[in-house]
Design an enzyme around this catalytic site. Structure first.
Site, mmCIF file in Angstrom:
data_model
loop_
_atom_site.group_PDB
_atom_site.id
_atom_site.type_symbol
_atom_site.label_atom_id
_atom_site.label_comp_id
_atom_site.label_asym_id
_atom_site.label_seq_id
_atom_site.Cartn_x
_atom_site.Cartn_y
_atom_site.Cartn_z
ATOM 1 N N ASP A 12 1.340 -1.521 0.154
ATOM 2 C CA ASP A 12 0.036 0.044 0.101
ATOM 3 C C ASP A 12 0.548 1.222 0.049
ATOM 4 O O ASP A 12 1.348 1.601 0.883
ATOM 5 C CB ASP A 12 -0.951 0.043 1.649
ATOM 6 C CG ASP A 12 -2.044 0.920 1.466
ATOM 7 O OD1 ASP A 12 -1.850 2.002 0.695
ATOM 8 O OD2 ASP A 12 -2.847 1.107 2.431
ATOM 9 N N ASP A 102 -2.656 2.451 -6.394
ATOM 10 C CA ASP A 102 -1.657 2.921 -5.048
ATOM 11 C C ASP A 102 -1.549 1.342 -4.135
ATOM 12 O O ASP A 102 -0.862 1.199 -2.850
ATOM 13 C CB ASP A 102 -2.071 4.045 -4.275
ATOM 14 C CG ASP A 102 -3.107 3.476 -3.552
ATOM 15 O OD1 ASP A 102 -3.986 2.735 -4.223
ATOM 16 O OD2 ASP A 102 -2.749 4.244 -2.334
ATOM 17 N N GLU A 103 -2.639 0.490 -4.030
ATOM 18 C CA GLU A 103 -2.326 -1.286 -3.852
ATOM 19 C C GLU A 103 -2.799 -2.298 -4.366
ATOM 20 O O GLU A 103 -3.089 -2.337 -5.988
ATOM 21 C CB GLU A 103 -3.133 -1.123 -1.981
ATOM 22 C CG GLU A 103 -4.694 -0.467 -2.981
ATOM 23 C CD GLU A 103 -5.556 -0.789 -1.448
ATOM 24 O OE1 GLU A 103 -5.327 -1.611 -0.771
ATOM 25 O OE2 GLU A 103 -6.188 0.005 -1.766
#
Length: 377
Positions: A12, A102-103
């Site tokens: 993350d 983003d993850e």
């Protein structure tokens, strides 16, 4: 290690949008940075000290943090950086499920055998991303997706946490509040709170049947299992796109019918462009409207066959547009293309063909009646 044991990593990126902006403008380092136009999409940890968080209105944020650096969202830039990160992860394995810019989840069951420990692998993973992007991330490694996700949230920013088995999961979770469990939002918290169920340990004291009666059959079962560290979901590297959509929120409410139609057309053009780039055909079109009083309506219509033809979609959209109440002030417009198919050529079924024939006959009959009436007059 047992052969049937899975090892999942969840990464993350830390305050992703804000971190990208700070990386590109080092003079922002150490200052509260907030990214968002009307609502905060993300803010760095300096801004969070003022009580700011994602989904908070920027107006409220300015009141709490008047000296913050407020920036507009640059989706294209963040998408480019996200693609760079994804390509780095894919060098390791294709057993990856990207769940946001983003993850993502990465199955490392086989990969990690080449490393001395979880710690060594996690640090190398973090260093690789930082070296290539200048950005930091938090890492969680667990025995399933649930444990990996909770582990990555445990020590942000830049932390590394491991939950290697159900025993470690029980130690990690038992003294935590129920809101930590995925699937338990504000409303579910309120429902559980009425039953004095506040901690995960409280959930563990009640039966599956009782939890189902409180939250419903499926959600009750999911929460029952999650609180016990049970999660059999696989890392799905074949994340299929079920729909493509675009929305726009307006600062000033919309009232003019022609302008609203032109905005819907602009949204259709943007969405259609994405449809073509991703080489999909669509069968269902949905219009979304949010009024000034926050009421949301949707209007949908499906076709007999899939299409990529924008003129066909415009006609369908016009039919739906006529069904929308335009007397009320509008704050948001959205369009969604669903029932996507990757087939370039759609093979009509016999039923489709018969329906089309019937429609043509009806149209021909209507034209004959109209011509007949004209001749009489």
């Amino acid at each position: 290690m047992k052969s049937n044991k899975r090892i999942i990593l969840h990464y993350d990126m830390d305050a992703f949008y804000a971190s990208v902006e700070i990386r590109d403008r080092p003079n922002l380092r150490g200052k509260p940075v907030i990214v968002g136009t009307s609502v905060i999409t993300t803010c760095n940890y300096e801004a969070r000290k003022y009580g700011l968080h994602s989904a908070m209105s920027v107006a409220k944020a300015r009141g709490l943090c008047p000296n913050g650096i407020y920036l507009k969202v640059d989706k294209e830039k963040y998408s480019r950086v996200s693609k760079q990160i994804k390509n780095l992860v894919l060098r390791l394995t294709n057993k990856v499920e990207f769940i946001a810019l983003d993850e993502g989840f990465v199955e490392i069951t086989d990969i990690i055998k080449s490393y001395l420990s979880y710690e060594v692998f996690a640090e190398k993973f973090k260093r690789g991303i930082f070296k290539n992007t200048g950005l930091t991330c938090s890492i969680g490694i667990g025995y399933n997706k649930l444990s990996a996700k909770l582990a990555s949230d445990a020590k942000k920013p830049g932390g590394v946490t491991f939950i290697k088995d159900i025993g470690e999961f029980a130690d990690f979770i038992s003294d935590k509040g129920v809101k930590l469990i995925p699937g338990i939002g504000k409303k579910t918290q309120e429902i559980l709170g009425l039953k004095n169920i506040v901690q995960v340990s409280d959930v563990l004291k009640i039966s599956l049947q009782e939890l189902r009666s409180i939250l419903g059959y499926n959600r009750g079962e999911m929460i029952y299992e999650y609180c016990r560290g049970i999660d059999n979901r696989k890392v799905s590297s074949e994340s299929k796109t079920h729909s493509i959509s675009n929305e726009r929120t307006y600062l000033s409410p919309l009232e003019d019918k022609e302008f609203i139609w032109s905005e819907f057309l602009n949204l259709l053009v943007k969405t259609h462009k994405r449809l073509k780039i991703q080489k999909f055909h669509t069968k269902t079109l949905t219009l979304k409207v949010r009024y000034l009083d926050r009421k949301i309506i949707t209007k949908s219509k499906s076709m007999n066959i899939t299409t990529q033809n924008i003129e066909t979609l415009k006609k369908l959209m016009l039919e739906l547009f006529e069904e929308i109440d335009l007397e009320k002030k509008i704050k948001l417009l959205g369009i969604n293309l669903g029932n996507l198919s990757e087939n370039k050529e759609y093979q009509l079924s016999f039923k489709n063909i018969e329906n089309i024939k019937k429609e043509r006959k009806i149209q021909e009959l209507k034209e004959k009646i109209n011509n007949f009436r004209k001749n009489i007059v």
